[in-house]
Write an enzyme that holds these catalytic residues in place. Structure first.
Site, PDB file in Angstrom:
ATOM      1  N   ASP A 160      46.982  58.397  18.877  1.00  0.00           N
ATOM      2  CA  ASP A 160      47.728  57.204  19.269  1.00  0.00           C
ATOM      3  C   ASP A 160      48.824  57.009  18.227  1.00  0.00           C
ATOM      4  OD1 ASP A 160      48.697  54.749  19.963  1.00  0.00           O
ATOM      5  OD2 ASP A 160      46.888  53.629  19.432  1.00  0.00           O
ATOM      6  N   ASP A 168      54.334  55.457  14.551  1.00  0.00           N
ATOM      7  CA  ASP A 168      53.421  54.863  13.565  1.00  0.00           C
ATOM      8  C   ASP A 168      51.975  54.908  14.039  1.00  0.00           C
ATOM      9  OD1 ASP A 168      54.118  52.845  15.548  1.00  0.00           O
ATOM     10  OD2 ASP A 168      53.107  51.379  14.281  1.00  0.00           O
ATOM     11  N   HIS A 186      42.476  53.896  16.855  1.00  0.00           N
ATOM     12  CA  HIS A 186      42.389  52.964  15.718  1.00  0.00           C
ATOM     13  C   HIS A 186      41.072  53.118  14.966  1.00  0.00           C
ATOM     14  CE1 HIS A 186      45.463  50.005  17.749  1.00  0.00           C
ATOM     15  NE2 HIS A 186      45.803  51.283  17.860  1.00  0.00           N
ATOM     16  N   GLU A 230      55.052  49.973  16.256  1.00  0.00           N
ATOM     17  CA  GLU A 230      54.414  49.516  17.500  1.00  0.00           C
ATOM     18  C   GLU A 230      53.075  48.856  17.202  1.00  0.00           C
ATOM     19  OE1 GLU A 230      51.991  49.626  21.197  1.00  0.00           O
ATOM     20  OE2 GLU A 230      51.525  50.514  19.261  1.00  0.00           O
TER      21      GLU A 230
HETATM   22 ZN   LIG Z   1      49.818  53.371  20.769  1.00  0.00          ZN
END
Ligand SMILES: [Zn+2]
Length: 418
Positions: A150, A91, A390, A184
């Site tokens: 990520d 995710d 992010h 996660e």
């Molecule tokens: Zn991560």
């Protein structure tokens, strides 16, 4: 079997193709969802990974109902080697749009600012680490989404490790366990993770940053607190001498929290007390706080301090009262990893075997490895490649991902040299 020279292994070019394929699949998780996984679309990538594992000859790969992918590679050695696990999450963060990722590959990066779109530019000033990427293949989004390195860099690296092991049977390794997790980024990465089915004795999450050789063995220890301030609500027109406004008690309390123990004023190994949420009315006000420190014993001290300050606030408003509850969130994984020094030592060795310099780092947060370590699977975190994660400025380089593949390969080999 003769000793295998891992430096002769060329990281296949499929690594980049894989990474670009995975980031285009929307797998954003959702903190407001009550289902598991929080978004069904995460399973799109999980399903693809099962297919790809099977086409690499890992016929036992499967996805369970939760969306977790499990797979296992048989040992190529007759030595007794503990099963080692590699884990990454499919995710991406809900903090930034992850729909329609359009990866941009900047070959032979020249060290200048990278224009993502008319509106957004990734500048060297805002991210000096870009200087370490000069001459490399830098990958970004087009500025409208995050990149998703990520943790799709970790996913692509583990898949490439599988390809290398499957196509080089001369590489000596013990049983290798592979898992891809969901959710996660919303804190539930290992909520339903089945450690027994996974079958590893020790594991590594491949979910660290973009610094080659960095290994994370330490996280915060974390508690949360819920405080309720009780006041007394009376019609405001007739409340003289009787009303107690719980919001005023609560704000007295909040403003008495020491600045030196706030996230805005702490860094490195310093802990903090952090109010994160408040629900208020005249009659009662509820406050949620999180307590963080690398040392467990600090958490007890922070909780006592919070209670003292709450009591002091109440004493300024006679008739008011408070209740406080403390709950454990997670504990510093170093306390577990220290009992199994091989997990970190072999990771450090693997970085060295790959020709890089290693460094141990601590995370001012938690990882899935924390929970796994405390549930019986000691798990450290390896660098994977994402920078500025992010965010729309997230970037990774192919060279760091290749380095991560090499380190994972050497890590598998290192465990056979016990
Ligand atoms: Zn991560």
């Amino acid at each position: 079997m003769s000793k295998f020279d891992s430096s002769s292994v060329v990281i296949p070019s499929s690594l980049l193709d894989r990474f670009l394929r995975y980031v285009k699949i929307d797998t954003g998780s959702d903190p407001d969802s009550s289902s598991f996984p929080s978004t069904q679309k995460q399973k799109d990538l999980s399903k693809l990974l099962v297919e790809e594992l099977k086409s690499l000859g890992v016929s036992n790969a499967y996805m369970d109902d939760y969306g977790y992918v499990y797979a296992s590679i048989e040992p190529s050695t007759t030595k007794s080697v503990p099963p080692i696990g590699f884990i990454a999450h499919v995710d991406t963060s809900p903090d930034m749009n992850g729909t329609g990722v359009n990866p941009q590959v900047h070959k032979n990066y020249d060290g200048s600012d990278i224009k993502l779109s008319d509106d957004y530019t990734l500048t060297v000033k805002s991210c000096p680490e870009l200087k370490t990427a000069i001459g490399q293949t830098v990958i970004t989004s087009d500025g409208s989404t995050l990149l998703g390195a990520d943790d799709k860099s970790g996913v692509a690296e583990i898949m490439t490790l599988v390809e290398i092991l499957q196509s080089n049977p001369q590489i000596e390794h013990g049983p290798i366990k592979i898992a891809f997790t969901v959710d996660e980024e919303v804190g539930n990465g290992v909520k339903y993770f089945d450690i027994e089915k996974f079958g590893a004795k020790f594991a590594y999450t491949v979910d660290g940053g973009g610094k080659i050789g960095s290994i994370e063995d330490e996280t915060f220890s974390a508690d949360s607190m819920h405080i309720v301030f009780n006041g007394k609500n009376v019609h405001p027109g007739y409340s003289k001498g009787t009303m107690i406004n719980s919001m005023k008690v609560a704000s007295t309390f909040i403003s008495s929290l020491p600045k030196r123990l706030s996230p805005e004023h702490t860094e490195k190994k310093q802990g903090f007390i952090h109010p994160i949420n408040m629900k208020s009315g005249v009659d009662s006000t509820e406050i949620d706080l999180i307590l963080r420190s690398f040392k467990d014993q600090d958490l007890g001290k922070y909780a006592s301090l919070v209670k003292r300050l709450a009591q002091r606030a109440c004493s300024k408003f006679p008739g008011s009262s408070y209740t406080a509850t403390v709950s454990t969130s997670y504990r510093n994984m170093k306390q577990i990893l220290d009992k199994y020094p091989k997990v970190i030592n072999y990771a450090l060795d693997a970085v060295k075997m790959s020709g890089y310099t290693s460094c141990l780092e601590s995370i001012r947060g938690g990882t899935d490895g924390c929970q796994l370590s405390y549930r019986g699977l000691p798990t450290a975190n390896m660098f994977a490649g994402s920078n500025l994660f992010h965010s729309r400025f997230e970037w990774a380089t192919l060279e760091v991902m290749e380095a991560a593949c090499k380190v994972l390969l050497n890590l598998a080999i290192r465990w056979t040299q016990d």
